[in-house]
Enzyme design. Structure first.
Site, PDB file in Angstrom:
ATOM      1  N   THR A  35      47.951  42.052  34.648  1.00  0.00           N
ATOM      2  CA  THR A  35      49.280  41.730  34.133  1.00  0.00           C
ATOM      3  C   THR A  35      49.596  42.641  32.954  1.00  0.00           C
ATOM      4  O   THR A  35      48.823  42.715  32.002  1.00  0.00           O
ATOM      5  CB  THR A  35      49.344  40.264  33.685  1.00  0.00           C
ATOM      6  N   LYS A  39      55.971  38.876  38.234  1.00  0.00           N
ATOM      7  CA  LYS A  39      54.827  38.246  37.569  1.00  0.00           C
ATOM      8  C   LYS A  39      55.198  37.827  36.153  1.00  0.00           C
ATOM      9  O   LYS A  39      54.762  36.765  35.671  1.00  0.00           O
ATOM     10  CB  LYS A  39      53.642  39.223  37.530  1.00  0.00           C
ATOM     11  N   LYS A  70      47.820  36.778  25.728  1.00  0.00           N
ATOM     12  CA  LYS A  70      48.213  38.158  26.011  1.00  0.00           C
ATOM     13  C   LYS A  70      49.429  38.199  26.923  1.00  0.00           C
ATOM     14  O   LYS A  70      50.402  38.928  26.678  1.00  0.00           O
ATOM     15  CB  LYS A  70      47.029  38.897  26.639  1.00  0.00           C
TER      16      LYS A  70
END
Length: 447
Positions: A98, A179, A247
């Site tokens: 990601t 995403k 994150k």
């Protein structure tokens, strides 16, 4: 070349993904900075390499499942041990980590302009689904890129995703954008699971009974069902470290600031997560976030899992409903927030609904309400004013027992703002109007 595969990043999900490929018969060479993980991977039938350069030597398929975009760049391009020095002609690079919007496009640009490697195919392929689905080869994978790259990478992508492989139109970066929207929901739902179970514990409920009841309610989410079992069992295993979701949420809030698109619940979530990081919980499983909500009694959720079971008492039912109302309201507001971001990013929303509905960002409210949001056929199951009344009662009780409801309080402000604009009598989906701009509503309501 044969089907030799290099797999860089053998963390909690990466290890399962790589060992699944081994089971499929791919010769997989793994690389990770943590030596014990390489030993485990060798014991599981894989090969190990001491550098990215060594790992990719002779590989037809190269999968990156490192923690950050910066780590992917470093492993691919950084120094004499970087993978770029041994990438085979025509190899397929699959970026599963990601990262921020644009990082996949930047890698493609570096390959083309700095290294003159237009022969290398690149697939944007972020994943979702957790460690169990990683090991089972049933991850949700959001693939995007040129048709030639998607076709070349299909054997690996199909092995890792099975029926959950999606092709996102829009070229490189489109998968990462989907995403990002998904992680809006994932981050909020992970945090809400701790907020809700901490609230149940603070109310004195048996947390095992509460979990069983809440998981059957309209307030349930995939993350709730996945995370809470780790809260009510003395399980020291780290399934997904708090550092990881921090994150991901940080990527989203950075994008929010850069594009000046407000993400209220995502921002509130980030602050809760950062509180956990500052308290030293970063390496721990993110289900331990309950300790942020219950700092003086950090084991209360676990302890009350074995307390006397009283589920028929009227007081129990009233307390349980307070928790359900928190979960429903936050899940509804977060669904509107995520879909508004998807609209802003130019994504195809029906496809996005289909993807999220079967992935880790799903919730009962998302599945129930978002079809109406997209069709314009808003139901009147609850009005904005009714949601405000229910949520206010929950927050009032939380205030009385001195328990923080960070996400619920933020959601309440959103519903109240909509009511202040004159939409209090409208269906609860009107919370989506928070993100309307001067060009009109993002989600028009059908007459």
């Amino acid at each position: 070349m044969t089907g030799k595969t290099a797999f860089l990043g053998l963390g909690a999900m990466g290890f399962g993904m790589a060992t699944n490929l081994v089971k499929f018969g791919f010769p997989v060479t793994g690389f990770d900075v943590w030596a014990p993980t390489l030993q485990r991977f060798a014991a599981a039938g894989g090969l190990s390499a001491s550098t990215p350069r060594e790992a990719v030597r002779g590989a037809q398929y190269i999968v990156f499942m490192v923690a950050t975009a910066a780590q992917a760049n470093e492993a691919l391009f950084g120094g004499e041990n970087a993978a770029i020095h041994e990438v085979e002609k025509g190899a397929v690079v699959m970026l599963c980590s990601t990262g921020p919007p644009g990082y996949v496009v930047e890698i493609r640009k570096l390959l083309d302009e700095k290294y003159d490697r237009k022969d290398v195919e690149v697939v944007d392929a972020p994943v979702s689904g957790g460690t169990l689905r990683a090991a089972a080869g049933t991850l949700t994978i959001l693939s995007s890129g040129p048709e030639s790259a998607l076709s070349a990478g299909a054997p690996i992508l199909n092995a890792m995703a099975g029926p959950n492989l999606y092709t996102i139109p829009g070229g490189l970066g489109a998968g990462t954008n989907v995403k990002m929207v998904h992680q809006v929901l994932a981050g909020i739902h992970i945090t809400l699971a701790s907020e809700a179970m901490g609230f149940a514990a603070a109310l004195g409920l048996n947390t095992k009974d509460a979990f069983e009841a809440l998981s059957k309610s309209e307030g349930v989410s995939w993350m709730f069902d996945n995370r809470v079992p780790h809260m009510i069992e003395d399980d020291p295993k780290i399934y997904s470290a708090l550092n990881i979701i921090v994150k991901d949420v940080g990527i989203i809030t950075t994008h929010s600031r850069l594009t000046k698109f407000p993400l209220f619940l995502t921002s509130a979530t980030e602050q809760v997560l950062l509180t956990g990081i500052s308290a030293g919980y970063g390496p721990e499983d993110d289900s331990r976030l309950t300790k942020v909500y219950l700092p003086s009694t950090p084991d209360l959720v676990l302890k009350l899992a074995t307390s006397p079971s009283i589920t028929s008492d009227e007081g129990y039912k009233l307390k349980l409903q307070l928790v359900i109302n928190v979960m429903k309201a936050v899940h509804l507001a977060s669904a509107a927030e995520a879909m508004s971001l998807g609209m802003k990013a130019g994504l195809e929303l029906n496809t996005m609904f289909e993807i999220i509905g079967t992935a880790a960002g799903s919730s009962a409210m998302f599945l129930n309400r978002i079809p109406g949001l997209l069709s314009g056929k808003w139901s009147t199951e609850k009005t904005i004013d009714e949601v405000i009344a229910e949520l206010s009662a929950s927050i009032q009780e939380a205030n009385r027992i001195k328990y923080p409801l960070h996400l619920a309080a933020t959601a309440l402000q959103l519903f109240q703002l909509v009511a202040l604009r004159g939409s209090g009598k409208e269906p609860d989906l009107a919370v989506s109007r928070i993100w309307d701009g001067p060009d009109g509503p993002l989600f028009p309501r059908a007459n």
